[in-house]
Design an enzyme around this catalytic site. Structure first.
Site, mmCIF file in Angstrom:
data_model
loop_
_atom_site.group_PDB
_atom_site.id
_atom_site.type_symbol
_atom_site.label_atom_id
_atom_site.label_comp_id
_atom_site.label_asym_id
_atom_site.label_seq_id
_atom_site.Cartn_x
_atom_site.Cartn_y
_atom_site.Cartn_z
ATOM 1 C CB SER A 89 58.398 46.669 29.489
ATOM 2 O OG SER A 89 58.577 46.215 28.342
ATOM 3 C CG ASP A 211 64.731 41.264 30.031
ATOM 4 O OD1 ASP A 211 64.047 40.594 29.203
ATOM 5 O OD2 ASP A 211 64.265 42.374 30.661
ATOM 6 C CG HIS A 240 60.852 41.810 29.810
ATOM 7 N ND1 HIS A 240 61.742 42.724 29.399
ATOM 8 C CD2 HIS A 240 59.614 42.560 29.241
ATOM 9 C CE1 HIS A 240 61.124 43.886 29.071
ATOM 10 N NE2 HIS A 240 59.806 43.699 28.698
#
Length: 264
Positions: A89, A211, A240
């Site tokens: 991320s 997600d 996620h």
């Protein structure tokens, strides 16, 4: 300051960067598979609950450059001449920014749940409206504990009984609320789309099929707009943080992308 840990002793260095709300413990399922064959460097992003909150500079970490300069400093400090960088991320984009500044240091970047922009724009679907981000920030400010209890299951994709949700909740609770809010704002307001063409190192994009934070179309957008070679693999996982919530499906995929380069 970053709690750097160096494990294993292989010829090739793998550097692991974690995302918002977690720390280096997020890689606990991947790490055992790497230490026999690679030199592995783990670190905590400044602001993670495991770091000294006094070191968190709100201005420095209002943009991803602050994190990118930290990463480059760590690579220099530990004598890394070239690495495989695995980022989740926030850290996947940190790696991308760092690679623009010093492409020579990166053999490739493995991106997990990556997004150059989380907010929708006229010509782009990031997954969130600005009003939704504003509401989330207001909820964080009003009652952080309550916000974590609601956000963790949504982000991970499970209920509070799941160990992955409990683990993500633990690391979120470890983070000082004002720092968590600042990092959250940085993550959900950055726009790195204009940087992508300058990323010339190969990028392996790993994405959950479901997600909450990153639609699958974003992975394809990255693939189309990065400046170097790239490849996308969508895995049949939910959430996620697939490396925490579905390690049995995610870790073999990560290992394959770490071990094998993109074929022309």
């Amino acid at each position: 300051a970053h709690n750097v840990n160096v494990l294993g002793s292989g010829e090739t260095t793998v550097v692991l960067g974690h995302g918002f709300g977690t720390d280096q413990s997020a890689w606990k399922h991947l790490l055992p598979h790497l230490v026999d064959g690679y030199r592995v460097i783990l670190y905590d992003n400044m602001g993670a609950g495991t770091t000294n909150p006094d070191y968190f500079d709100f201005d420095r970490y209002a943009t991803l450059e602050g994190y990118a300069y930290d990463l480059l400093a760590i690579l220099e400090e530990f004598g890394v001449e070239k690495c495989i960088y695995v980022g989740h991320s926030l850290s996947s984009m940190t790696g991308a920014v760092a690679s623009i500044l010093r492409p020579d240091l990166f053999h490739k970047i493995v991106m997990v749940s990556a997004s150059p922009r989380f907010v929708n724009a006229d010509d782009y679907y990031g997954g969130f409206e600005q009003s939704e981000i504003d509401e989330l920030c207001a909820a964080m400010e009003a009652n952080y504990k309550s916000w974590v209890s609601g956000f963790a299951p949504l982000a991970v994709g499970g209920d509070m009984r799941s160990t992955a949700v409990q683990e993500f909740s633990r690391t979120l609770f470890n983070t000082r609320p004002d720092i968590a809010l600042s990092v959250f704002r940085t993550v959900f307001t950055f726009d790195l789309r204009h940087f992508l063409a300058r990323v010339t190192v190969p990028c392996h994009i790993i994405q959950s099929s479901k997600d909450l934070a990153v639609p699958v179309t974003v992975a394809e957008y990255l693939h189309q707009n990065l400046g170097g070679k790239s490849i996308v693999e969508v895995i049949p996982t939910e959430g996620h943080l697939p490396h925490l919530s579905s390690p049995e499906m995610t870790i073999p995929v990560l290992l394959r992308h770490i071990r094998h380069d993109i074929v022309d």
